[in-house]
Design a protein around this motif. Structure first.
Motif: not given
Length: 134
Positions: A72-76
């Motif tokens: 999720a951090v990578r996508w955000l």
């Protein structure tokens, strides 16, 4: 690393949510040098303010997970970086914006690599104990 990632995600979520709400409430007045940009830009800015508020809430959701989901951090972070790319395209097409926007572009280019690094480091440390268990 886990604490650093959580705190960074929390701070990002709060900042993005506050900035987004400011744009929803203030409209054109939230855009440096553009308080008289007209109804179309005001409408667009308030709409994107709501989207940015949602983006901030997604960071807050990620910060509340245990462990913070690296994917999720990578996508955000990638979405944030895409915003910087958009600003660079605008710079190439229309020239230099207000200096505040230039500063935001620098921030939007600098932070995603930090998030990518923190997510990878946290993912390694949270996986290691599970893999070492017989």
């Amino acid at each position: 690393m886990s604490r650093a990632l959580r705190m960074f995600a929390w701070a990002t979520g709060l900042a993005c949510s506050a900035i987004g709400l400011f744009h929803v409430i203030a409209g054109n007045a939230a855009i440096p040098g553009e308080s008289d940009a007209g109804a179309t830009i005001d409408s667009l800015g308030r709409f994107f303010g709501a989207i940015f508020t949602g983006y901030g809430l997604a960071w807050l959701w990620a910060a509340r997970q245990h462990p913070v989901p690296a994917q999720a951090v990578r996508w955000l972070a990638a979405v944030f970086l895409l915003g910087a790319v958009g600003r660079l395209l605008s710079l190439a097409a229309h020239g230099w914006p207000h200096p505040f926007q230039v500063a935001l572009t620098a921030i939007e280019l600098a932070l995603p690599p930090v998030w990518f690094w923190l997510a990878a480091a946290d993912e390694r440390t949270t996986r290691r104990p599970a893999q070492e268990t017989p």
